[in-house]
Design a protein around this motif. Structure first.
Motif, mmCIF file in Angstrom:
data_model
loop_
_atom_site.group_PDB
_atom_site.id
_atom_site.type_symbol
_atom_site.label_atom_id
_atom_site.label_comp_id
_atom_site.label_asym_id
_atom_site.label_seq_id
_atom_site.Cartn_x
_atom_site.Cartn_y
_atom_site.Cartn_z
ATOM 1 N N ILE A 135 0.858 -1.182 0.000
ATOM 2 C CA ILE A 135 0.000 0.000 0.000
ATOM 3 C C ILE A 135 0.893 1.230 0.000
ATOM 4 O O ILE A 135 1.790 1.355 0.845
ATOM 5 C CB ILE A 135 -0.925 0.029 1.236
ATOM 6 N N VAL A 136 0.690 2.137 -0.958
ATOM 7 C CA VAL A 136 1.510 3.348 -1.051
ATOM 8 C C VAL A 136 0.596 4.574 -1.049
ATOM 9 O O VAL A 136 -0.575 4.506 -1.435
ATOM 10 C CB VAL A 136 2.385 3.347 -2.326
ATOM 11 N N LYS A 137 1.141 5.695 -0.616
ATOM 12 C CA LYS A 137 0.383 6.944 -0.558
ATOM 13 C C LYS A 137 0.937 7.899 -1.614
ATOM 14 O O LYS A 137 2.059 8.382 -1.510
ATOM 15 C CB LYS A 137 0.485 7.573 0.832
ATOM 16 N N SER A 138 0.116 8.143 -2.625
ATOM 17 C CA SER A 138 0.509 9.056 -3.695
ATOM 18 C C SER A 138 -0.362 10.298 -3.642
ATOM 19 O O SER A 138 -1.231 10.432 -2.774
ATOM 20 C CB SER A 138 0.353 8.370 -5.054
ATOM 21 N N SER A 139 -0.163 11.201 -4.605
ATOM 22 C CA SER A 139 -0.982 12.411 -4.667
ATOM 23 C C SER A 139 -2.450 12.078 -4.946
ATOM 24 O O SER A 139 -3.340 12.876 -4.695
ATOM 25 C CB SER A 139 -0.447 13.346 -5.758
ATOM 26 N N GLU A 140 -2.688 10.881 -5.472
ATOM 27 C CA GLU A 140 -4.049 10.443 -5.770
ATOM 28 C C GLU A 140 -4.702 9.741 -4.588
ATOM 29 O O GLU A 140 -5.852 9.311 -4.668
ATOM 30 C CB GLU A 140 -4.035 9.513 -6.987
ATOM 31 N N CYS A 172 5.373 8.758 -5.130
ATOM 32 C CA CYS A 172 5.064 8.899 -3.703
ATOM 33 C C CYS A 172 6.182 9.661 -3.001
ATOM 34 O O CYS A 172 7.325 9.693 -3.477
ATOM 35 C CB CYS A 172 4.916 7.528 -3.037
ATOM 36 N N THR A 173 5.840 10.251 -1.886
ATOM 37 C CA THR A 173 6.848 10.895 -1.046
ATOM 38 C C THR A 173 6.969 10.083 0.238
ATOM 39 O O THR A 173 6.084 10.113 1.088
ATOM 40 C CB THR A 173 6.441 12.343 -0.705
#
Length: 241
Positions: A135-140, A172-173
């Motif tokens: 699970i990754v956190k992107s701008s979307e 992602c950041t």
């Protein structure tokens, strides 16, 4: 939709398996389709034409082309799909492990046996799907990336770029060290360079200073690491055989 193949030369056994699988899918509200094959040749022919299944149910004792033979052919197309052996004889139990069969069930196949076997199998499949993703956190927002869809990841400035096999890139950041911790838990990933992680199933060639992927993307190999990377890649390929 779960795709199930059932292969048995005994028509009564084949009919019974279909009946029990239909009962099971109805009781679990499970969406599935099945294809039946009266011999191994027809199943292998379907595979050669590009057909794939999520689960393979095989009789072992079949004339001309045994279930073990069929399973070896399946493994040439699919290294990981669950193979279930249903047989009247226990003598092939040891040999079944050579093709990484997930279970070996003695006939006659009752409702209780099949339900228990499929409960265990689907639990394992569910666990595997959970393990084989990140699970990754992107701008979307939060996104689930399947490991099987991730070709490589790289850090660029303060961003981590996840390169998917489709060509899409998810930005992602997050600390690259955290990404390494997540991905290197999966044996298919290697770290050829401090800024890259590569899924070995997508490697085409290993050279002295770079990896070329099947997408023709190029990933650098850090100085002095080429031998180590070659060895890791070779070990990975041998484990998949």
């Amino acid at each position: 939709m779960l795709q199930i193949s059932i292969c048995d030369d005994n028509l009564d056994e084949l009919t019974n398996m279909v009946r029990l699988i239909n009962l099971y899918s109805a009781s679990k509200n499970l969406s599935c389709e099945h294809a039946v094959f009266p011999n191994g040749f027809e199943l292998v022919s379907a595979l050669e034409k590009g057909k794939r299944f999520d689960i393979y149910c095989l009789d072992i004792i079949m004339p001309g082309f045994t279930g073990i033979d069929v399973a070896k052919e399946i493994r040439a197309f699919d290294k990981t799909a669950p193979i279930l052996f249903f047989t009247s004889s226990p003598e092939f139990a040891l040999e079944s492990y050579s093709v990484k069969a997930i279970n070996y069930v003695l006939k006659p196949i009752s409702k209780e046996k099949l339900f228990f076997t499929f409960d265990e199998l689907l639990e394992q499949l569910h666990s595997k799907k959970e393990e084989d993703s990140v699970i990754v956190k992107s701008s979307e927002g939060l996104q689930k990336i399947l490991i099987s869809n991730l070709a490589f990841a790289e850090v660029l400035g303060r961003s981590v770029l996840y390169h998917l096999r489709s060509g899409r890139v998810v930005e992602c950041t997050e600390p690259f060290s955290a990404v390494c911790d997540k991905l290197l838990r999966h044996t298919c990933f290697i770290k050829p360079h401090r800024s890259y992680l590569v899924n070995m199933q997508y490697i085409d060639t290993v050279e002295n200073h770079r990896l070329t992927l099947q997408s023709l993307s190029s990933v650098p190999i850090a100085q002095g690491k080429a031998r180590e990377i070659r060895q890791q890649y070779l070990s990975y390929q041998m484990e998949r055989e």
